[in-house]
Design an enzyme around this catalytic site. Structure first.
Site, PDB file in Angstrom:
ATOM      1  CB  CYS A   5      13.587   8.710   7.574  1.00 10.99           C
ATOM      2  SG  CYS A   5      14.426   7.709   6.358  1.00 10.99           S
TER       3      CYS A   5
ATOM      4  CD  GLU B  21      13.373   4.039   7.517  1.00 12.05           C
ATOM      5  OE1 GLU B  21      13.398   4.963   8.382  1.00 12.05           O
ATOM      6  OE2 GLU B  21      13.292   4.223   6.306  1.00 12.05           O
TER       7      GLU B  21
ATOM      8  CE  LYS C 241      -2.058   2.638   2.990  1.00  8.86           C
ATOM      9  NZ  LYS C 241      -1.890   3.914   2.262  1.00  8.86           N
TER      10      LYS C 241
ATOM     11  CD  GLU D 138      10.782  12.547  11.157  1.00  7.10           C
ATOM     12  OE1 GLU D 138       9.678  11.987  11.336  1.00  7.10           O
ATOM     13  OE2 GLU D 138      11.738  11.990  10.586  1.00  7.10           O
TER      14      GLU D 138
HETATM   15  P1  NAI Z   1       2.065   8.288   8.230  1.00  6.61           P
HETATM   16  O1  NAI Z   1       2.952   7.470   9.087  1.00  6.61           O
HETATM   17  O2  NAI Z   1       0.671   8.551   8.711  1.00  6.61           O
HETATM   18  O3  NAI Z   1       1.928   7.598   6.773  1.00  6.61           O
HETATM   19  C1  NAI Z   1       2.799   6.639   6.241  1.00  6.61           C
HETATM   20  C2  NAI Z   1       2.019   5.464   5.660  1.00  6.61           C
HETATM   21  O4  NAI Z   1       1.263   4.853   6.686  1.00  6.61           O
HETATM   22  C3  NAI Z   1       1.000   5.856   4.580  1.00  6.61           C
HETATM   23  O5  NAI Z   1       0.953   4.840   3.595  1.00  6.61           O
HETATM   24  C4  NAI Z   1      -0.313   5.866   5.340  1.00  6.61           C
HETATM   25  O6  NAI Z   1      -1.416   5.623   4.507  1.00  6.61           O
HETATM   26  C5  NAI Z   1      -0.105   4.743   6.324  1.00  6.61           C
HETATM   27  N1  NAI Z   1      -0.900   4.826   7.553  1.00  6.61           N
HETATM   28  C6  NAI Z   1      -1.328   5.935   8.212  1.00  6.61           C
HETATM   29  N2  NAI Z   1      -2.046   5.594   9.295  1.00  6.61           N
HETATM   30  C7  NAI Z   1      -2.070   4.239   9.343  1.00  6.61           C
HETATM   31  C8  NAI Z   1      -2.649   3.284  10.234  1.00  6.61           C
HETATM   32  N3  NAI Z   1      -3.342   3.655  11.309  1.00  6.61           N
HETATM   33  N4  NAI Z   1      -2.463   1.971   9.992  1.00  6.61           N
HETATM   34  C9  NAI Z   1      -1.737   1.570   8.920  1.00  6.61           C
HETATM   35  N5  NAI Z   1      -1.189   2.420   8.027  1.00  6.61           N
HETATM   36  C10 NAI Z   1      -1.343   3.736   8.243  1.00  6.61           C
HETATM   37  O7  NAI Z   1       2.800   9.642   7.934  1.00  6.61           O
HETATM   38  P2  NAI Z   1       2.157  11.071   7.573  1.00  6.61           P
HETATM   39  O8  NAI Z   1       0.940  11.300   8.427  1.00  6.61           O
HETATM   40  O9  NAI Z   1       1.970  11.143   6.127  1.00  6.61           O
HETATM   41  O10 NAI Z   1       3.323  12.063   8.009  1.00  6.61           O
HETATM   42  C11 NAI Z   1       3.424  12.513   9.360  1.00  6.61           C
HETATM   43  C12 NAI Z   1       4.855  12.639   9.799  1.00  6.61           C
HETATM   44  O11 NAI Z   1       5.443  11.344   9.801  1.00  6.61           O
HETATM   45  C13 NAI Z   1       5.769  13.467   8.923  1.00  6.61           C
HETATM   46  O12 NAI Z   1       5.688  14.822   9.203  1.00  6.61           O
HETATM   47  C14 NAI Z   1       7.109  12.898   9.286  1.00  6.61           C
HETATM   48  O13 NAI Z   1       7.571  13.475  10.482  1.00  6.61           O
HETATM   49  C15 NAI Z   1       6.825  11.439   9.532  1.00  6.61           C
HETATM   50  N6  NAI Z   1       7.155  10.614   8.350  1.00  6.61           N
HETATM   51  C16 NAI Z   1       8.308   9.897   8.368  1.00  6.61           C
HETATM   52  C17 NAI Z   1       8.681   9.170   7.256  1.00  6.61           C
HETATM   53  C18 NAI Z   1       9.945   8.376   7.219  1.00  6.61           C
HETATM   54  O14 NAI Z   1      10.466   8.118   6.154  1.00  6.61           O
HETATM   55  N7  NAI Z   1      10.467   7.938   8.327  1.00  6.61           N
HETATM   56  C19 NAI Z   1       7.888   9.176   6.024  1.00  6.61           C
HETATM   57  C20 NAI Z   1       6.659   9.922   6.124  1.00  6.61           C
HETATM   58  C21 NAI Z   1       6.334  10.615   7.250  1.00  6.61           C
END
Ligand code: NAI
Ligand code: MG
Length: 503
Positions: free
Chosen positions: A310, A276, A201, A407
Protein backbone atom coordinates in the site's frame (compact mmCIF):
# COMPACT_ATOMS: atom_id res chain seq x y z
CA UNK A 1 16.20 -1.92 -21.77
CA UNK A 2 15.26 -5.48 -20.94
CA UNK A 3 15.25 -6.94 -17.47
CA UNK A 4 17.70 -9.83 -17.15
CA UNK A 5 16.31 -13.05 -15.62
CA UNK A 6 18.82 -14.58 -13.25
CA UNK A 7 18.50 -18.30 -13.64
CA UNK A 8 15.86 -20.98 -13.77
CA UNK A 9 12.18 -20.05 -14.06
CA UNK A 10 11.11 -23.43 -12.64
CA UNK A 11 9.48 -23.52 -9.20
CA UNK A 12 11.34 -26.07 -6.99
CA UNK A 13 9.48 -28.91 -5.28
CA UNK A 14 7.59 -28.09 -2.07
CA UNK A 15 8.82 -29.39 1.30
CA UNK A 16 7.02 -32.10 3.28
CA UNK A 17 5.67 -29.53 5.77
CA UNK A 18 4.21 -27.43 2.97
CA UNK A 19 2.66 -30.47 1.29
CA UNK A 20 1.03 -31.39 4.58
CA UNK A 21 -0.45 -27.90 4.98
CA UNK A 22 -1.72 -27.98 1.40
CA UNK A 23 -3.41 -31.35 2.03
CA UNK A 24 -5.51 -29.85 4.83
CA UNK A 25 -9.27 -30.42 4.46
CA UNK A 26 -11.03 -27.16 3.60
CA UNK A 27 -12.37 -26.00 6.97
CA UNK A 28 -12.99 -23.02 9.21
CA UNK A 29 -11.68 -22.36 12.71
CA UNK A 30 -14.60 -21.58 15.02
CA UNK A 31 -14.62 -21.94 18.82
CA UNK A 32 -11.18 -23.62 18.69
CA UNK A 33 -12.58 -26.35 16.45
CA UNK A 34 -12.16 -27.11 12.78
CA UNK A 35 -15.52 -27.20 11.08
CA UNK A 36 -16.34 -27.99 7.49
CA UNK A 37 -18.54 -25.75 5.43
CA UNK A 38 -22.13 -26.98 5.22
CA UNK A 39 -22.34 -26.11 1.53
CA UNK A 40 -19.02 -27.80 0.70
CA UNK A 41 -18.10 -24.81 -1.49
CA UNK A 42 -14.40 -24.15 -1.90
CA UNK A 43 -11.99 -21.65 -3.43
CA UNK A 44 -8.90 -22.85 -5.31
CA UNK A 45 -5.47 -22.07 -3.94
CA UNK A 46 -3.13 -21.22 -6.81
CA UNK A 47 0.66 -20.97 -6.77
CA UNK A 48 1.25 -17.72 -8.69
CA UNK A 49 4.74 -18.85 -9.71
CA UNK A 50 3.19 -21.64 -11.80
CA UNK A 51 -0.51 -20.80 -12.17
CA UNK A 52 -1.32 -24.30 -10.89
CA UNK A 53 -4.02 -25.21 -8.36
CA UNK A 54 -2.29 -26.62 -5.28
CA UNK A 55 -5.04 -26.79 -2.67
CA UNK A 56 -8.51 -25.65 -1.71
CA UNK A 57 -9.92 -23.55 1.10
CA UNK A 58 -13.49 -23.41 2.38
CA UNK A 59 -15.78 -20.72 1.01
CA UNK A 60 -17.79 -19.91 4.14
CA UNK A 61 -21.52 -19.48 3.71
CA UNK A 62 -23.69 -17.02 5.68
CA UNK A 63 -24.45 -19.80 8.15
CA UNK A 64 -20.77 -20.32 9.03
CA UNK A 65 -20.07 -16.61 9.25
CA UNK A 66 -22.98 -16.32 11.67
CA UNK A 67 -21.60 -19.24 13.65
CA UNK A 68 -18.17 -17.63 13.91
CA UNK A 69 -19.63 -14.30 15.00
CA UNK A 70 -21.81 -16.07 17.58
CA UNK A 71 -18.69 -17.79 18.95
CA UNK A 72 -16.82 -14.49 19.26
CA UNK A 73 -19.91 -12.82 20.79
CA UNK A 74 -20.29 -15.54 23.40
CA UNK A 75 -16.58 -15.46 24.25
CA UNK A 76 -16.73 -11.71 24.71
CA UNK A 77 -19.99 -11.58 26.64
CA UNK A 78 -19.14 -14.31 29.13
CA UNK A 79 -15.79 -12.67 29.92
CA UNK A 80 -13.71 -15.66 28.82
CA UNK A 81 -11.07 -13.27 27.50
CA UNK A 82 -11.50 -9.99 29.39
CA UNK A 83 -11.99 -11.92 32.61
CA UNK A 84 -8.44 -13.27 32.50
CA UNK A 85 -5.73 -11.38 34.37
CA UNK A 86 -4.01 -9.00 31.91
CA UNK A 87 -0.70 -10.80 32.49
CA UNK A 88 -2.27 -14.10 31.37
CA UNK A 89 -3.50 -12.42 28.18
CA UNK A 90 -0.10 -10.84 27.61
CA UNK A 91 1.63 -14.20 28.01
CA UNK A 92 -0.73 -15.92 25.58
CA UNK A 93 -0.12 -13.30 22.91
CA UNK A 94 3.66 -13.73 23.40
CA UNK A 95 3.21 -17.49 23.12
CA UNK A 96 1.38 -17.11 19.82
CA UNK A 97 4.29 -14.98 18.56
CA UNK A 98 6.79 -17.64 19.71
CA UNK A 99 4.87 -20.35 17.83
CA UNK A 100 5.15 -18.25 14.68
CA UNK A 101 8.90 -17.92 15.21
CA UNK A 102 9.23 -21.68 15.85
CA UNK A 103 7.54 -22.36 12.49
CA UNK A 104 9.28 -19.62 10.51
CA UNK A 105 10.60 -21.88 7.76
CA UNK A 106 7.24 -23.52 7.07
CA UNK A 107 5.25 -20.28 7.27
CA UNK A 108 7.67 -18.53 4.90
CA UNK A 109 7.32 -21.34 2.37
CA UNK A 110 3.51 -21.27 2.62
CA UNK A 111 3.56 -17.51 2.11
CA UNK A 112 5.74 -18.04 -0.98
CA UNK A 113 3.46 -20.70 -2.43
CA UNK A 114 0.28 -18.74 -1.70
CA UNK A 115 1.26 -15.15 -2.45
CA UNK A 116 4.29 -15.55 -4.71
CA UNK A 117 6.69 -13.58 -2.53
CA UNK A 118 10.18 -14.97 -2.20
CA UNK A 119 10.45 -17.53 0.62
CA UNK A 120 13.82 -16.25 1.86
CA UNK A 121 12.50 -12.68 1.93
CA UNK A 122 9.37 -13.86 3.77
CA UNK A 123 11.53 -15.69 6.31
CA UNK A 124 13.72 -12.65 6.86
CA UNK A 125 10.94 -10.08 6.87
CA UNK A 126 7.29 -11.21 6.98
CA UNK A 127 7.64 -13.86 9.66
CA UNK A 128 9.74 -11.83 12.17
CA UNK A 129 7.52 -8.79 11.55
CA UNK A 130 4.42 -10.88 12.30
CA UNK A 131 5.88 -12.21 15.54
CA UNK A 132 7.24 -8.74 16.35
CA UNK A 133 3.82 -7.11 16.11
CA UNK A 134 2.34 -9.69 18.50
CA UNK A 135 5.21 -9.20 20.97
CA UNK A 136 4.84 -5.43 20.81
CA UNK A 137 1.07 -5.49 21.28
CA UNK A 138 1.22 -8.19 23.99
CA UNK A 139 2.78 -5.58 26.26
CA UNK A 140 -0.23 -3.30 25.98
CA UNK A 141 -2.50 -5.95 27.52
CA UNK A 142 -0.96 -5.07 30.90
CA UNK A 143 -0.52 -1.37 30.21
CA UNK A 144 -3.90 -0.11 29.06
CA UNK A 145 -5.02 2.49 31.56
CA UNK A 146 -7.57 5.24 32.11
CA UNK A 147 -7.21 8.35 34.25
CA UNK A 148 -8.65 10.29 37.15
CA UNK A 149 -9.89 13.84 36.46
CA UNK A 150 -11.42 16.57 38.67
CA UNK A 151 -14.59 18.06 37.13
CA UNK A 152 -13.87 21.66 36.17
CA UNK A 153 -16.84 23.41 37.79
CA UNK A 154 -17.13 21.58 41.09
CA UNK A 155 -15.22 22.06 44.32
CA UNK A 156 -12.36 19.65 44.64
CA UNK A 157 -13.44 16.50 46.47
CA UNK A 158 -17.13 16.82 45.56
CA UNK A 159 -16.87 14.09 42.96
CA UNK A 160 -14.70 11.14 42.21
CA UNK A 161 -14.44 11.08 38.41
CA UNK A 162 -12.41 8.74 36.29
CA UNK A 163 -12.07 7.49 32.74
CA UNK A 164 -12.19 3.78 32.02
CA UNK A 165 -10.93 2.11 28.87
CA UNK A 166 -13.01 -0.88 27.80
CA UNK A 167 -12.77 -3.23 24.82
CA UNK A 168 -15.28 -2.49 22.05
CA UNK A 169 -16.44 -6.10 21.78
CA UNK A 170 -16.44 -8.34 18.72
CA UNK A 171 -14.05 -7.27 15.98
CA UNK A 172 -14.48 -8.40 12.36
CA UNK A 173 -11.10 -8.20 10.66
CA UNK A 174 -10.81 -8.43 6.89
CA UNK A 175 -7.36 -8.46 5.37
CA UNK A 176 -5.79 -8.54 1.89
CA UNK A 177 -3.35 -10.81 0.12
CA UNK A 178 -0.17 -8.76 -0.16
CA UNK A 179 1.29 -9.54 3.31
CA UNK A 180 -0.99 -12.34 4.49
CA UNK A 181 0.54 -13.19 7.87
CA UNK A 182 1.67 -9.64 8.66
CA UNK A 183 -1.84 -8.39 7.95
CA UNK A 184 -3.49 -11.12 10.04
CA UNK A 185 -1.22 -10.63 13.05
CA UNK A 186 -1.31 -6.85 12.64
CA UNK A 187 -5.06 -6.97 13.01
CA UNK A 188 -5.46 -9.53 15.80
CA UNK A 189 -2.60 -8.25 18.01
CA UNK A 190 -4.06 -4.87 19.09
CA UNK A 191 -7.60 -6.31 19.32
CA UNK A 192 -6.39 -9.05 21.68
CA UNK A 193 -4.42 -6.57 23.78
CA UNK A 194 -7.52 -4.37 24.08
CA UNK A 195 -9.62 -7.36 25.16
CA UNK A 196 -11.76 -7.81 22.04
CA UNK A 197 -12.72 -11.15 20.52
CA UNK A 198 -12.17 -11.73 16.84
CA UNK A 199 -13.44 -13.13 13.58
CA UNK A 200 -10.62 -12.87 11.06
CA UNK A 201 -11.13 -13.30 7.33
CA UNK A 202 -7.96 -13.57 5.27
CA UNK A 203 -8.06 -12.85 1.52
CA UNK A 204 -9.39 -15.67 -0.64
CA UNK A 205 -6.13 -15.64 -2.66
CA UNK A 206 -3.92 -16.18 0.42
CA UNK A 207 -5.47 -17.92 3.41
CA UNK A 208 -2.86 -20.60 4.13
CA UNK A 209 -0.81 -18.86 6.81
CA UNK A 210 -3.92 -17.56 8.62
CA UNK A 211 -5.18 -21.15 8.81
CA UNK A 212 -1.81 -22.27 10.17
CA UNK A 213 -1.99 -19.42 12.67
CA UNK A 214 -5.35 -20.83 13.81
CA UNK A 215 -3.57 -24.13 14.61
CA UNK A 216 -1.35 -22.19 17.01
CA UNK A 217 -4.25 -20.39 18.71
CA UNK A 218 -5.25 -23.40 20.75
CA UNK A 219 -1.63 -24.37 21.44
CA UNK A 220 -1.02 -20.90 22.85
CA UNK A 221 -3.91 -21.44 25.27
CA UNK A 222 -6.55 -19.01 23.97
CA UNK A 223 -10.03 -19.93 25.20
CA UNK A 224 -12.55 -21.04 22.52
CA UNK A 225 -14.16 -18.24 20.53
CA UNK A 226 -11.53 -15.58 21.21
CA UNK A 227 -9.91 -15.92 17.77
CA UNK A 228 -11.98 -17.40 14.93
CA UNK A 229 -10.68 -17.69 11.37
CA UNK A 230 -13.06 -17.95 8.42
CA UNK A 231 -12.09 -18.20 4.78
CA UNK A 232 -14.13 -17.29 1.72
CA UNK A 233 -14.94 -14.76 -0.94
CA UNK A 234 -15.06 -11.07 -0.18
CA UNK A 235 -18.37 -10.32 -1.83
CA UNK A 236 -20.14 -13.02 0.20
CA UNK A 237 -18.26 -14.08 3.34
CA UNK A 238 -16.56 -10.67 3.75
CA UNK A 239 -19.79 -8.77 3.17
CA UNK A 240 -21.76 -10.93 5.63
CA UNK A 241 -19.07 -10.54 8.28
CA UNK A 242 -18.63 -6.79 7.93
CA UNK A 243 -22.38 -6.10 8.12
CA UNK A 244 -23.21 -8.57 10.87
CA UNK A 245 -25.35 -6.98 13.63
CA UNK A 246 -23.35 -8.74 16.36
CA UNK A 247 -20.07 -7.25 15.17
CA UNK A 248 -19.08 -4.09 17.06
CA UNK A 249 -16.08 -3.06 15.02
CA UNK A 250 -14.79 -3.69 11.53
CA UNK A 251 -11.10 -3.35 10.75
CA UNK A 252 -10.28 -3.58 7.06
CA UNK A 253 -7.20 -3.38 4.89
CA UNK A 254 -7.61 -3.53 1.12
CA UNK A 255 -8.89 -1.55 -1.82
CA UNK A 256 -10.36 1.92 -1.39
CA UNK A 257 -13.37 0.65 -3.35
CA UNK A 258 -14.23 -2.05 -0.79
CA UNK A 259 -13.26 0.27 2.09
CA UNK A 260 -15.99 2.63 0.94
CA UNK A 261 -18.54 -0.21 0.78
CA UNK A 262 -17.66 -1.22 4.34
CA UNK A 263 -17.81 2.34 5.60
CA UNK A 264 -21.18 2.93 3.94
CA UNK A 265 -22.62 -0.28 5.37
CA UNK A 266 -21.39 0.64 8.85
CA UNK A 267 -23.30 3.93 8.76
CA UNK A 268 -26.64 2.30 9.61
CA UNK A 269 -25.46 0.41 12.66
CA UNK A 270 -22.73 2.94 13.55
CA UNK A 271 -20.20 0.15 13.90
CA UNK A 272 -16.71 1.35 14.70
CA UNK A 273 -14.57 1.22 11.58
CA UNK A 274 -10.88 1.54 10.82
CA UNK A 275 -9.74 1.40 7.22
CA UNK A 276 -6.28 1.06 5.75
CA UNK A 277 -6.66 1.54 2.01
CA UNK A 278 -4.77 2.33 -1.16
CA UNK A 279 -1.90 4.67 -1.89
CA UNK A 280 0.09 6.40 -4.59
CA UNK A 281 3.09 7.32 -2.55
CA UNK A 282 5.60 9.92 -3.77
CA UNK A 283 9.38 9.51 -3.59
CA UNK A 284 10.94 12.99 -3.69
CA UNK A 285 14.62 13.23 -4.66
CA UNK A 286 16.43 16.55 -4.06
CA UNK A 287 19.53 17.56 -6.06
CA UNK A 288 22.04 17.17 -3.20
CA UNK A 289 21.75 13.37 -2.87
CA UNK A 290 24.16 10.54 -3.57
CA UNK A 291 22.45 9.34 -6.76
CA UNK A 292 23.69 5.76 -6.51
CA UNK A 293 22.41 5.33 -2.95
CA UNK A 294 19.06 6.95 -3.70
CA UNK A 295 18.55 4.94 -6.90
CA UNK A 296 18.87 1.69 -4.96
CA UNK A 297 16.44 3.04 -2.34
CA UNK A 298 13.92 4.24 -4.92
CA UNK A 299 14.06 0.87 -6.73
CA UNK A 300 13.39 -0.93 -3.44
CA UNK A 301 10.54 1.49 -2.65
CA UNK A 302 8.60 0.39 -5.72
CA UNK A 303 9.82 -3.13 -6.54
CA UNK A 304 9.74 -4.65 -3.04
CA UNK A 305 6.93 -7.27 -2.85
CA UNK A 306 6.48 -6.74 -6.62
CA UNK A 307 4.99 -3.32 -5.88
CA UNK A 308 2.05 -4.94 -4.10
CA UNK A 309 2.32 -2.79 -1.03
CA UNK A 310 0.00 0.00 0.00
CA UNK A 311 2.94 2.38 0.57
CA UNK A 312 4.80 1.48 -2.64
CA UNK A 313 6.85 4.47 -3.81
CA UNK A 314 5.04 4.51 -7.14
CA UNK A 315 5.54 8.17 -8.11
CA UNK A 316 9.16 9.27 -8.38
CA UNK A 317 9.77 13.02 -8.36
CA UNK A 318 13.42 13.82 -9.07
CA UNK A 319 14.81 17.35 -9.24
CA UNK A 320 15.40 18.30 -12.87
CA UNK A 321 19.18 18.60 -12.31
CA UNK A 322 19.44 14.91 -11.32
CA UNK A 323 16.37 13.45 -13.06
CA UNK A 324 18.17 11.62 -15.89
CA UNK A 325 20.82 10.19 -13.58
CA UNK A 326 18.26 9.01 -11.03
CA UNK A 327 16.06 7.34 -13.67
CA UNK A 328 19.14 5.65 -15.13
CA UNK A 329 20.18 4.51 -11.65
CA UNK A 330 16.74 3.09 -10.78
CA UNK A 331 16.67 1.31 -14.17
CA UNK A 332 20.04 -0.25 -13.38
CA UNK A 333 18.85 -1.40 -9.96
CA UNK A 334 15.66 -2.80 -11.50
CA UNK A 335 17.84 -5.72 -12.58
CA UNK A 336 18.33 -6.60 -8.90
CA UNK A 337 14.55 -7.17 -8.87
CA UNK A 338 14.23 -9.45 -11.92
CA UNK A 339 11.29 -11.68 -10.96
CA UNK A 340 11.46 -15.44 -10.58
CA UNK A 341 9.72 -18.38 -8.86
CA UNK A 342 9.10 -17.75 -5.18
CA UNK A 343 11.05 -20.77 -3.91
CA UNK A 344 14.23 -19.93 -5.88
CA UNK A 345 16.54 -18.15 -3.44
CA UNK A 346 18.26 -16.06 -6.10
CA UNK A 347 15.19 -13.92 -6.82
CA UNK A 348 14.15 -11.13 -4.48
CA UNK A 349 10.93 -10.55 -6.39
CA UNK A 350 8.28 -13.09 -7.26
CA UNK A 351 5.22 -13.07 -9.51
CA UNK A 352 2.12 -11.00 -8.80
CA UNK A 353 -0.48 -12.71 -6.63
CA UNK A 354 -2.97 -13.71 -9.30
CA UNK A 355 -3.90 -13.84 -12.93
CA UNK A 356 -6.35 -11.01 -12.21
CA UNK A 357 -3.63 -8.82 -10.69
CA UNK A 358 -1.22 -9.52 -13.56
CA UNK A 359 -3.92 -8.53 -16.07
CA UNK A 360 -4.75 -5.40 -14.08
CA UNK A 361 -1.10 -4.32 -13.95
CA UNK A 362 -0.45 -5.10 -17.63
CA UNK A 363 -3.62 -3.10 -18.40
CA UNK A 364 -2.12 -0.09 -16.60
CA UNK A 365 1.12 -0.44 -18.57
CA UNK A 366 -0.89 -0.49 -21.83
CA UNK A 367 -2.90 2.53 -20.73
CA UNK A 368 0.33 4.42 -19.99
CA UNK A 369 1.68 3.63 -23.45
CA UNK A 370 -1.60 4.66 -25.08
CA UNK A 371 -1.58 7.96 -23.24
CA UNK A 372 1.94 8.71 -24.50
CA UNK A 373 4.25 7.57 -21.69
CA UNK A 374 7.63 6.08 -22.66
CA UNK A 375 8.83 2.84 -21.12
CA UNK A 376 12.51 3.00 -20.19
CA UNK A 377 12.58 -0.38 -18.48
CA UNK A 378 10.46 -3.54 -18.43
CA UNK A 379 6.82 -3.27 -19.48
CA UNK A 380 6.50 -6.98 -20.16
CA UNK A 381 6.52 -10.40 -18.51
CA UNK A 382 9.55 -12.75 -18.42
CA UNK A 383 7.50 -15.95 -18.69
CA UNK A 384 4.25 -17.37 -20.11
CA UNK A 385 3.80 -19.40 -16.94
CA UNK A 386 2.94 -17.80 -13.63
CA UNK A 387 1.93 -14.19 -13.13
CA UNK A 388 5.25 -12.39 -13.55
CA UNK A 389 5.66 -8.74 -14.51
CA UNK A 390 9.12 -7.26 -15.02
CA UNK A 391 10.08 -4.14 -13.04
CA UNK A 392 8.82 -1.27 -15.16
CA UNK A 393 9.71 2.42 -15.33
CA UNK A 394 7.75 5.04 -17.27
CA UNK A 395 8.78 8.59 -18.14
CA UNK A 396 7.14 11.33 -20.26
CA UNK A 397 4.11 11.16 -18.03
CA UNK A 398 1.79 13.97 -16.98
CA UNK A 399 -0.40 14.42 -13.89
CA UNK A 400 -3.63 13.57 -15.73
CA UNK A 401 -2.60 10.11 -16.86
CA UNK A 402 -4.27 7.08 -15.30
CA UNK A 403 -0.84 5.60 -14.45
CA UNK A 404 -0.04 8.72 -12.43
CA UNK A 405 -3.43 9.03 -10.71
CA UNK A 406 -4.44 5.45 -9.87
CA UNK A 407 -2.95 2.81 -7.63
CA UNK A 408 -1.37 0.16 -9.90
CA UNK A 409 -0.28 -2.27 -7.16
CA UNK A 410 2.47 -3.78 -9.25
CA UNK A 411 6.17 -3.14 -10.02
CA UNK A 412 5.48 -0.02 -12.08
CA UNK A 413 7.11 3.35 -11.43
CA UNK A 414 6.20 6.68 -13.04
CA UNK A 415 8.94 9.33 -12.96
CA UNK A 416 8.48 13.11 -13.13
CA UNK A 417 10.76 16.19 -12.84
CA UNK A 418 10.40 19.20 -10.58
CA UNK A 419 12.08 22.53 -9.99
CA UNK A 420 11.50 23.65 -6.39
CA UNK A 421 10.04 22.31 -3.17
CA UNK A 422 6.72 24.18 -3.32
CA UNK A 423 6.13 22.73 -6.76
CA UNK A 424 7.00 19.19 -5.69
CA UNK A 425 4.91 19.41 -2.51
CA UNK A 426 1.92 20.44 -4.61
CA UNK A 427 2.53 17.66 -7.13
CA UNK A 428 3.07 15.07 -4.37
CA UNK A 429 -0.28 16.09 -2.83
CA UNK A 430 -2.11 16.04 -6.16
CA UNK A 431 -3.68 12.65 -5.43
CA UNK A 432 -6.73 11.16 -3.71
CA UNK A 433 -4.38 9.21 -1.48
CA UNK A 434 -2.07 10.04 1.42
CA UNK A 435 -0.52 6.96 2.97
CA UNK A 436 3.27 7.25 2.71
CA UNK A 437 5.93 9.48 1.18
CA UNK A 438 9.69 9.63 1.20
CA UNK A 439 12.05 12.58 0.91
CA UNK A 440 15.67 12.05 -0.04
CA UNK A 441 18.04 14.90 0.82
CA UNK A 442 20.98 15.78 3.08
CA UNK A 443 19.48 19.16 3.83
CA UNK A 444 17.65 19.06 7.18
CA UNK A 445 15.65 22.19 6.55
CA UNK A 446 14.29 20.86 3.25
CA UNK A 447 13.56 17.53 4.90
CA UNK A 448 11.45 19.01 7.70
CA UNK A 449 9.74 21.55 5.46
CA UNK A 450 8.63 18.81 3.06
CA UNK A 451 7.69 16.48 5.93
CA UNK A 452 5.24 19.15 7.10
CA UNK A 453 3.89 19.97 3.64
CA UNK A 454 3.20 16.44 2.39
CA UNK A 455 -0.26 15.21 3.33
CA UNK A 456 0.31 11.59 4.27
CA UNK A 457 0.14 9.38 7.35
CA UNK A 458 3.86 8.57 7.21
CA UNK A 459 6.78 10.55 5.82
CA UNK A 460 10.16 8.84 5.60
CA UNK A 461 13.49 10.63 5.24
CA UNK A 462 16.25 8.90 3.25
CA UNK A 463 14.39 5.59 3.53
CA UNK A 464 11.01 4.23 2.49
CA UNK A 465 8.35 1.84 3.89
CA UNK A 466 9.83 2.09 7.40
CA UNK A 467 6.75 0.71 9.11
CA UNK A 468 7.11 -0.16 12.80
CA UNK A 469 4.69 -1.47 15.46
CA UNK A 470 5.60 1.43 17.77
CA UNK A 471 4.66 4.16 15.29
CA UNK A 472 1.12 5.11 14.21
CA UNK A 473 0.32 3.97 10.69
CA UNK A 474 -2.56 4.96 8.43
CA UNK A 475 -3.74 7.37 5.81
CA UNK A 476 -4.89 10.87 4.99
CA UNK A 477 -7.73 11.36 2.51
CA UNK A 478 -8.88 8.20 0.68
CA UNK A 479 -6.02 6.14 2.10
CA UNK A 480 -8.12 5.37 5.13
CA UNK A 481 -9.69 6.18 8.46
CA UNK A 482 -7.95 5.85 11.80
CA UNK A 483 -4.44 4.71 12.68
CA UNK A 484 -3.04 1.29 13.46
CA UNK A 485 0.08 0.27 15.44
CA UNK A 486 1.33 1.98 18.64
CA UNK A 487 -0.97 2.81 21.56
CA UNK A 488 -3.24 4.54 19.02
CA UNK A 489 -3.82 1.18 17.35
CA UNK A 490 -4.91 -0.34 20.69
CA UNK A 491 -7.19 2.65 21.41
CA UNK A 492 -8.94 1.88 18.12
CA UNK A 493 -10.29 -1.29 19.79
CA UNK A 494 -11.49 0.49 22.94
CA UNK A 495 -14.40 2.58 24.10
CA UNK A 496 -13.88 5.41 26.57
CA UNK A 497 -16.18 5.64 29.58
CA UNK A 498 -16.43 8.54 32.02
CA UNK A 499 -17.55 7.58 35.54
CA UNK A 500 -18.62 10.48 37.76
CA UNK A 501 -19.58 9.75 41.39
CA UNK A 502 -20.91 12.36 43.81
CA UNK A 503 -19.13 11.87 47.10
P1 NAI B 1 -10.15 -6.17 -2.10
O1 NAI B 1 -10.25 -4.89 -1.36
O2 NAI B 1 -11.33 -6.61 -2.90
O3 NAI B 1 -9.82 -7.36 -1.06
C1 NAI B 1 -9.30 -7.20 0.23
C2 NAI B 1 -10.10 -8.02 1.24
O4 NAI B 1 -11.45 -7.58 1.24
C3 NAI B 1 -10.17 -9.52 0.92
O5 NAI B 1 -10.15 -10.26 2.13
C4 NAI B 1 -11.53 -9.68 0.28
O6 NAI B 1 -12.06 -10.97 0.43
C5 NAI B 1 -12.35 -8.66 1.04
N1 NAI B 1 -13.52 -8.14 0.34
C6 NAI B 1 -13.70 -7.95 -0.99
N2 NAI B 1 -14.93 -7.47 -1.24
C7 NAI B 1 -15.55 -7.32 -0.04
C8 NAI B 1 -16.84 -6.86 0.37
N3 NAI B 1 -17.74 -6.42 -0.51
N4 NAI B 1 -17.14 -6.83 1.68
C9 NAI B 1 -16.22 -7.24 2.60
N5 NAI B 1 -15.00 -7.71 2.28
C10 NAI B 1 -14.67 -7.74 0.98
O7 NAI B 1 -8.87 -6.09 -3.00
P2 NAI B 1 -8.57 -6.88 -4.37
O8 NAI B 1 -9.82 -6.92 -5.21
O9 NAI B 1 -7.96 -8.17 -4.04
O10 NAI B 1 -7.48 -5.94 -5.05
C11 NAI B 1 -7.89 -4.83 -5.85
C12 NAI B 1 -6.97 -3.65 -5.67
O11 NAI B 1 -7.08 -3.19 -4.33
C13 NAI B 1 -5.49 -3.90 -5.86
O12 NAI B 1 -5.12 -3.84 -7.20
C14 NAI B 1 -4.91 -2.77 -5.06
O13 NAI B 1 -4.91 -1.59 -5.82
C15 NAI B 1 -5.86 -2.61 -3.91
N6 NAI B 1 -5.38 -3.30 -2.70
C16 NAI B 1 -4.82 -2.56 -1.71
C17 NAI B 1 -4.29 -3.17 -0.60
C18 NAI B 1 -3.66 -2.40 0.51
O14 NAI B 1 -2.84 -2.93 1.23
N7 NAI B 1 -4.00 -1.16 0.71
C19 NAI B 1 -4.27 -4.63 -0.45
C20 NAI B 1 -4.93 -5.33 -1.53
C21 NAI B 1 -5.45 -4.67 -2.60
MG1 MG C 1 -11.88 -6.94 -4.89
Amino acid sequence: MNVMPKNSMVQPEYSGAAKKALARKPSLFINNEWVESTTGKTVDVIDPSTGKIVSQIADASDQEIDRAVAAARQAFDDGRWTGLPPIAREQMIHKLADLITDHAEELAELEAIDNGKNAAVAKGMDIPASAGMLHYMAGWATKVSGSQIDPMASPSGAFHAYVRKEPIGVAAQIVPWNFPLIMATGKIAPALAAGCTIVLKPAEQTSLTALRLADFVEQAGFPPGVINVVTGLGETAGARLSTHPDVDKVAFTGSTEVGKIINRAATDSLKRVTLELGGKSPVVVMPDVDVEEVSAGAAGAIFFNAGQICVAGSRLFAHKSVFDKVVEGVAKHADDWAPGPSLCPEYRMGPLVSDEQQKRVMGFIESGKNEGASIVKGGDSPSDQGYFVNPTIMVDVNPNMKVVREEIFGPVLVAQRFDDIDEVAKAANDTLYGLGASVWTKDLSTMHRLAAKIKSGSVWGNCHSMIDPALPFGGYKQSGIGREHSSTGVEAYMETKSVIIAL
